[in-house]
Design a protein around this motif. Structure first.
Motif, PDB file in Angstrom:
ATOM      1  N   ASN A 175      -2.711   0.890  -3.874  1.00  0.00           N
ATOM      2  CA  ASN A 175      -1.453   0.160  -3.814  1.00  0.00           C
ATOM      3  C   ASN A 175      -0.394   0.934  -4.584  1.00  0.00           C
ATOM      4  O   ASN A 175      -0.675   1.946  -5.212  1.00  0.00           O
ATOM      5  CB  ASN A 175      -1.619  -1.272  -4.320  1.00  0.00           C
ATOM      6  N   ARG A 202       0.846  -1.204   0.000  1.00  0.00           N
ATOM      7  CA  ARG A 202       0.000   0.000   0.000  1.00  0.00           C
ATOM      8  C   ARG A 202       0.877   1.249   0.000  1.00  0.00           C
ATOM      9  O   ARG A 202       1.932   1.280   0.630  1.00  0.00           O
ATOM     10  CB  ARG A 202      -0.852  -0.023   1.263  1.00  0.00           C
ATOM     11  N   TYR A 217      -1.479  -4.783   2.562  1.00  0.00           N
ATOM     12  CA  TYR A 217      -2.918  -4.880   2.363  1.00  0.00           C
ATOM     13  C   TYR A 217      -3.490  -6.038   3.166  1.00  0.00           C
ATOM     14  O   TYR A 217      -4.640  -6.016   3.575  1.00  0.00           O
ATOM     15  CB  TYR A 217      -3.262  -5.067   0.879  1.00  0.00           C
ATOM     16  N   ASN A 275      -5.383   4.279   0.423  1.00  0.00           N
ATOM     17  CA  ASN A 275      -6.292   3.277  -0.137  1.00  0.00           C
ATOM     18  C   ASN A 275      -5.901   2.870  -1.552  1.00  0.00           C
ATOM     19  O   ASN A 275      -6.725   2.380  -2.298  1.00  0.00           O
ATOM     20  CB  ASN A 275      -7.735   3.796  -0.121  1.00  0.00           C
TER      21      ASN A 275
END
Length: 136
Positions: free
Chosen positions: A52, A44, A95, A50
């Motif tokens: 990657n 991330r 993540y 939010n």
């Protein structure tokens, strides 16, 4: 009319640069390129939160993609790269957080709440049936 074309060219160039920059990376093998793609999709962006690393266009994401590329080409394992990123930026960059006592509620909290909700639902339904049975 010429200035509109120049502005259009600059806008196209501005939006095309992130894609072009990522294509400039060269890999010693297709395995390394596959590893790179998998890693930047699993890590991330510390700034974007939010997104990657593959989807983010922030400066830090570009730097981290380059860092991942260099580490892969230096024959570091995927786990070594992930450990480096976690040591530097914390578990936030993952993540899929590691299973530990600190992340217990993150992993199992939704299932616990679902179980409590189902148990409450059954109790309410049974109580309503008893009330209806007593009225008849």
């Amino acid at each position: 009319m010429i200035t509109a074309r120049i502005v259009f060219c600059w806008v196209v160039l501005f939006f095309a640069l992130p894609g072009i920059a990522q294509e400039l990376l060269t890999f010693s093998s297709t395995l390394n390129q596959t590893r790179y793609q998998n890693l930047i999709e699993e890590l991330r962006c510390p700034k974007c939160q939010n997104q990657n690393l593959a989807d983010s266009a922030s400066g830090i994401a570009v730097d981290l993609r380059e860092q991942v590329h260099q580490m892969i080409e230096a024959n570091k394992s995927d786990q070594e790269i992930v450990d480096y990123m976690v040591a530097r930026y914390g578990e936030f960059v993952l993540y899929r957080p590691i299973h530990s006592s600190a992340t217990f509620l993150l992993w199992y909290g939704p299932f616990i709440l679902l179980g409590i909700g189902l148990f409450t639902f059954v109790l309410v339904v049974m109580a309503n049936r008893k009330k209806r049975g007593a009225k008849l």
